[in-house]
Structure formats: C-alpha cells, structure tokens
Design an enzyme around this catalytic site. Structure first.
Site, PDB file in Angstrom:
ATOM      1  N   HIS A 167      17.409  -3.578  24.318  1.00 14.52           N
ATOM      2  CA  HIS A 167      16.417  -2.384  24.416  1.00 14.52           C
ATOM      3  C   HIS A 167      15.203  -3.035  25.090  1.00 14.52           C
ATOM      4  O   HIS A 167      14.553  -3.868  24.631  1.00 14.52           O
ATOM      5  CB  HIS A 167      15.954  -1.844  23.276  1.00 14.52           C
ATOM      6  CG  HIS A 167      17.165  -0.902  22.709  1.00 14.52           C
ATOM      7  ND1 HIS A 167      17.436  -0.758  21.250  1.00 14.52           N
ATOM      8  CD2 HIS A 167      18.038  -0.252  23.294  1.00 14.52           C
ATOM      9  CE1 HIS A 167      18.308   0.056  21.071  1.00 14.52           C
ATOM     10  NE2 HIS A 167      18.999   0.214  22.204  1.00 14.52           N
TER      11      HIS A 167
ATOM     12  N   GLU B  76      11.352  -4.094  23.689  1.00 19.05           N
ATOM     13  CA  GLU B  76      11.291  -4.975  22.369  1.00 19.05           C
ATOM     14  C   GLU B  76      10.939  -6.288  22.831  1.00 19.05           C
ATOM     15  O   GLU B  76      11.840  -7.364  22.858  1.00 19.05           O
ATOM     16  CB  GLU B  76      12.332  -4.798  21.507  1.00 19.05           C
ATOM     17  CG  GLU B  76      12.874  -3.429  21.440  1.00 19.05           C
ATOM     18  CD  GLU B  76      14.173  -2.972  20.598  1.00 19.05           C
ATOM     19  OE1 GLU B  76      14.933  -4.011  20.507  1.00 19.05           O
ATOM     20  OE2 GLU B  76      14.494  -1.975  20.276  1.00 19.05           O
TER      21      GLU B  76
ATOM     22  N   HIS C  27      16.442  -7.220  17.702  1.00 22.19           N
ATOM     23  CA  HIS C  27      15.901  -5.832  18.101  1.00 22.19           C
ATOM     24  C   HIS C  27      14.383  -5.783  17.479  1.00 22.19           C
ATOM     25  O   HIS C  27      14.158  -6.665  16.659  1.00 22.19           O
ATOM     26  CB  HIS C  27      16.615  -4.530  17.628  1.00 22.19           C
ATOM     27  CG  HIS C  27      17.924  -4.403  18.103  1.00 22.19           C
ATOM     28  ND1 HIS C  27      18.123  -3.044  18.918  1.00 22.19           N
ATOM     29  CD2 HIS C  27      19.004  -5.188  18.264  1.00 22.19           C
ATOM     30  CE1 HIS C  27      19.282  -3.203  19.357  1.00 22.19           C
ATOM     31  NE2 HIS C  27      19.990  -4.532  19.139  1.00 22.19           N
TER      32      HIS C  27
ATOM     33  N   GLU D 246      15.901  -6.453  13.041  1.00 15.50           N
ATOM     34  CA  GLU D 246      14.755  -5.447  13.578  1.00 15.50           C
ATOM     35  C   GLU D 246      13.428  -6.344  13.215  1.00 15.50           C
ATOM     36  O   GLU D 246      12.900  -6.289  12.096  1.00 15.50           O
ATOM     37  CB  GLU D 246      14.895  -4.145  12.883  1.00 15.50           C
ATOM     38  CG  GLU D 246      16.060  -3.257  13.238  1.00 15.50           C
ATOM     39  CD  GLU D 246      15.894  -2.621  14.643  1.00 15.50           C
ATOM     40  OE1 GLU D 246      14.795  -2.892  15.278  1.00 15.50           O
ATOM     41  OE2 GLU D 246      16.930  -1.863  15.278  1.00 15.50           O
TER      42      GLU D 246
END
Length: 566
Positions: A191, A194, A336, A403
């Site tokens: 992504h 990020e 992420h 994350e």
C-alpha cells in the site's frame, strides 16, 4: 432487521450488487435533504456487531477499528457518506484526519529536493533502490539483487516509465546448497501511503549485513538461513504518495474508473487465493479496496506470487481444512501501517486456519517483541485476496501482517524512536525461527550467551554460559526449562547444527531444572579443536519438549602455548 440484512436488502432493491457500477456505495438521491460533504472526508461511524462492520468493510477504506468502543474510522467519498447514512449509520466527520486528505508534504528547512518533503527519514523509491544496489556491491558474497517483475506503469507502454520490482537475497553464498536453507520472505509497501514499511524493510537489510561478522547471532543465521527482502512492492503508487497524497493502490487505469484520483487496484485484495470470495473486497474499480478484474491480474501481484512459489515448497493440501505439517518450513511477513497489530490467517472467514493454534502461538511471540496486539485477521474485519491468506493458503507458510505505528505518514520521531527499534527484534526473531516456525515458537529463548574467555590456546577449557527463558511471550503460559545444548561449529562452516537433542548438554547453574528461566553453564573442551575461529550455537528446551531457536557466540582457538626451553 439488523444492519447486515438491511444492507443486503437495500442493495438488492436498488440492483446495486457490490462492484457492478461505479460509486462504491451508491449515489446521493436528489431531494433527500441529507447533508453530504462536497469531497472526500474521514469519518467515524459506530456499529452494533462485527457482522455489521463486515457488511461494509469490503467497500470502505478503513483506517482504524476500535471493537472495544464499537466504532471504525474510514475515508469516504460523498457517495459513500450518504450510503452509510442510508444504512442507518451516523458518520461523524473527523476534521483532523480529513485535513490529511488534502494536505501536501512541505520540505523541512534545508531538506534536499530529492527526498520526501517533511519526512527525511524515509527513502524515496530511487533512494531505496540505490541502497539495495549499494548493499549488493558492498557485500557481494552475502547478497544477490533480483529483478522479480515490473510495476503497472512499466508494463503499460506510452505512459510513465514505471519501475522494476527488486528482491534482495541475504545469505552466506559460500555455504551451500542455497535452495535448502530455511527461508524468510519480507515484503513492504504493498500500500503506497504506508511510509514506515519500505524503510523498515530496507533498514533490516542493512542491519543484517552490517551486523554480519560482528554480531554472532546475526552471523549464524545469515550463514545458515536466507532472507528475501522486497522493500517496494508498489513503487508506482509509492511515488505518488511521496508527494503527500494518501495513495493506497497501484496505478492500473483501464478497469473502468473515470476519475484519475481513484484509479488503481488494491494489491492486498488481488491475490489468487479466495479472490472475491467473501465480501472482503470491492468490485468497483474506483474503490480503495478494488480487487482488480481477475485474480492476480496485476503485474505487482504476479511478481510476488511467482517469486514466493519459486522459493517455498507446497506444504498444505488443497482443502480449506488441510493443515501444513508441524515441521513445515518458512515464514512470510508483509509490512503495513497502521494500527499496531500482528495479524495471521484467515482473513476471509472467522473460522480458525488449519494451523490456527501454531499461527497464534508464533503471532503472539512476534507481538511480544514489537508490543503489538496479536489477532487473527478476520477479528479486525473480513478481507479476501490478501497476501498472507494466499501464502498460507497456497503453500502452508507461516504468514503474518504487521500493521506498524499509528499513522500512514508517520513522523520521523516516532519511526526512529519506536517503530524501527520495536520491530527490528520481531523481524530478527522471525528470521531465527524460519526453519520450523510452527514448532520453534513454542520453545524458550536462548539469551546472553558468553564464552569466558572468548579466545584461548588450544586445550584450555572455556566456560560457556547463557540464559534460557520461556517467559518472553504474550498471553501464552510459560513452562519450566528442561534442557539446553550447544554445538561448536567452524565459523562459516558448511554444516549447520544437528537435530534437537544431538548437541552437548548444558547444566542448570543452580543444579536443578525447576524454573521458567534458567541460567545454564557448560565447560567447552578445546583440546580436540584445531586452531581457528568457531561459533557456538546453543538452544533450550521446555518441559513440553519444545526446543526454541538458537543463539550464538564467537570462540577463537589459538595455537597451544609453547614452553620456553630450559
């Protein structure tokens, strides 16, 4: 009628099954009297159950989920905002987060033009690629730089030039065969927005290579394991995000979305395992969670899948309930941001994966290191076509998503002081357990190994000490230590340690195995060792017969002392 049934009923009545038309959650209806923002906003909306959240999760760009307080945070278009209202939600605009949607990065005083404005701690695509090339040049016997595929722009003629996608392999190439070494695959920046992920992956490569020959643990694992690092999975999108745009997807522009601001496919919904199966992605080409026109349709996804398939054996059967064996090898982590979570499969269903207990144990162990919350992906919200579901589902690899942090454009202060130092040991632990992650994560850690003295003449004994610790885990109970062993190996030798239980035993310093933490000792006989450099690898076992990962320490054996003639 609960919100899920209301959601499905509205879609059915309107003839708007997800993804069939642009406008991810529909268009505003004239004359409704509802106030709709003029452009994209970030909203907070409350939900009554996980089922309600899952009903809309596949269509929204969700930034945060707070199950304990019953609300989520998402970036929405005006159409999506109105549809949430139609479904009975009451979205509340979050001004400080909405401001991020239209903010552009400003350079710091004196900051160079070639770096990311306002964020000098993060390397650009070009700077990252230059670092990879520099590492490959500086450490030719430890690295190999691979072009594993192309970005969307590079594949499509006539537009932007696009990028290659690179993987850096790190291992001692003189220790063979390379293709049988336990493998850790680390990927980042799937992504685009990020920032922390690519920098973390790049710094981990530097950390391993700079520590080789200096840090005995790093030296041992670079010798006998291998790691592939892909810092920029989505370089086209990342280049857009470097200007301050919160771009998520790649830049695929020919699937029917008319707005250039919303082009692209969500590469973390495009993988071929359970693609489009379960309401965890969108069929609308303008949606932030657009899954693409077909499974693995995107060149970036194809590059990752083909590379992973070439590196790992298939260790899991074709059925959803077929487990990988307990001694399955390999680990994959995709980085992420954000939310401070360690996630594992499945994301497409709330059922446990066949190796659910092992995935949870290792996930909780990784979370001990980075101090994140460990949970199954589905416990956040439903997703399908994700990287970790694919790598576990297709091959049985122990697969995780980190994350990291608390923002997409994380401040350099937070990155330098918290995110990088906290995630570095978690990634190193993953590297150490890559041989048999489903087994080794159950065992205790071996720490603080010391040889005293570290260099001796041949024949002089050496005292080896270490700490075996089973308490370094989140939620799972610790067990007493039951054994420890060591192996003396020629430094950079071609043969790794033997099977568990085949090393030289160590003893508890206090005389008995009766604690979850034990200091262990052994006297190493050097009389049979030829002069030279050695590495001592050691590990411990708990009362459940679980051997943990190795640690290592250097030892130098010098020629025997010569007596002066009388």
């Amino acid at each position: 009628m609960n919100r899920l049934r209301l959601f499905l009923s509205l879609l059915s009545l309107a003839g708007l099954f997800l993804g069939l038309i642009p406008g991810v959650l529909g268009a505003p209806e004239a004359g409704t009297g509802q106030e709709v923002p003029a452009g994209p906003v970030v909203v907070r909306f409350h939900y009554e159950s996980r089922e309600d959240l899952n009903a809309v999760a596949g269509e929204l760009d969700i930034w945060e989920v707070h199950h304990d307080q019953g609300y989520a945070v998402a970036a929405v278009t005006p159409d999506e905002y109105l549809r949430l209202q139609d479904l009975g939600y009451r979205p509340e605009i979050v001004p400080e987060l909405t401001a991020l949607l239209n903010r552009r990065n400003e350079p710091l005083p004196g900051q160079g033009l070639d770096s990311i404005p306002g964020y000098p701690c993060y390397r650009t695509v070009e700077e990252t690629y230059q670092t990879l090339q520099d590492l490959a040049t500086t450490y030719p016997s430890l690295t190999e730089l691979y072009d594993i595929g192309d970005s969307w722009d590079k594949v499509m003629p006539g537009g932007n030039p696009g990028y290659d996608i690179y993987a850096l392999r790190i291992t001692n190439e003189d220790i063979t065969p390379l293709n049988t070494k336990p493998t850790f695959f680390l990927m980042a920046e799937i992504h685009a927005r990020e920032y922390t992920t690519a920098e973390t992956a790049t710094r981990f490569a530097e950390y391993l290579l700079q520590g080789y020959g200096v840090n005995p643990e790093i030296t041992f694992f670079v010798d006998y394991h291998r790691i592939y690092i892909v810092p920029m999975t989505n370089p086209d999108g990342r280049k857009i995000a470097e200007g301050g745009v919160l771009w998520r997807k790649n830049v695929d522009n020919d699937d029917g979305c008319a707005d250039p601001n919303d082009w692209g496919t969500d590469l973390n919904r495009n993988h071929s395992f359970k693609w489009a199966c379960c309401g965890g992605s969108s069929g609308n080409p303008c949606a932030e969670t657009y899954r693409g026109p077909s499974a693995a349709s995107e060149p970036e996804t194809q590059a990752i899948q083909s590379t992973v398939l070439s590196l790992f054996p298939d260790q899991r059967g074709p059925g959803d309930n077929d487990p990988a064996p307990s001694d399955a090898t390999g680990i994959l982590i995709t980085l992420h941001s954000y939310s401070q979570l360690v996630l594992w499969p499945w994301g497409w269903t709330g059922n446990d994966a066949p190796n659910g207990a092992q995935l949870q144990t290792l996930g909780r162990k990784l979370a001990w290191y980075n101090n994140y919350a460990p949970q199954q992906s589905y416990d956040l919200y439903v997703t399908d076509g994700t990287t970790d579901d694919w790598s576990y589902g297709e091959l049985g690899i122990a697969s995780y998503t980190f994350e990291m942090g608390t923002a997409f454009f994380q401040s350099c202060t937070a990155f330098e002081n918290t995110i990088w130092p906290n995630n570095r040991p978690a990634l190193l632990y993953a590297f150490t357990v890559a041989d048999t992650p489903y087994m080794t994560a159950y065992g205790p850690d071996a720490l603080d190994a010391v040889t005293n003295p570290p260099s001796v003449p041949q024949g002089q004994p050496v005292q080896l000490t270490a700490r075996i610790d089973d308490t370094r885990r989140r939620y799972d109970p610790a067990q007493n230590i039951a054994a420890a062993e060591y192996f003396v190996l020629p430094l950079h030798g071609n043969t790794p340690p033997g099977d568990p239980g085949t090393g030289t035993p160590m003893a508890p310093q206090d005389g008995s195995w009766n604690s979850t933490i034990e200091n262990v000792v052994a006297t190493v006989d050097t009389s049979g060792l030829t002069p030279g450099a050695y590495i001592i690898a050691l590990r411990g076992k708990d009362a459940g017969n679980n051997w943990g990962p190795f640690t290592a320490v250097f030892l130098t054996v010098e020629p025997p002392a010569q007596c002066d003639p009388v």
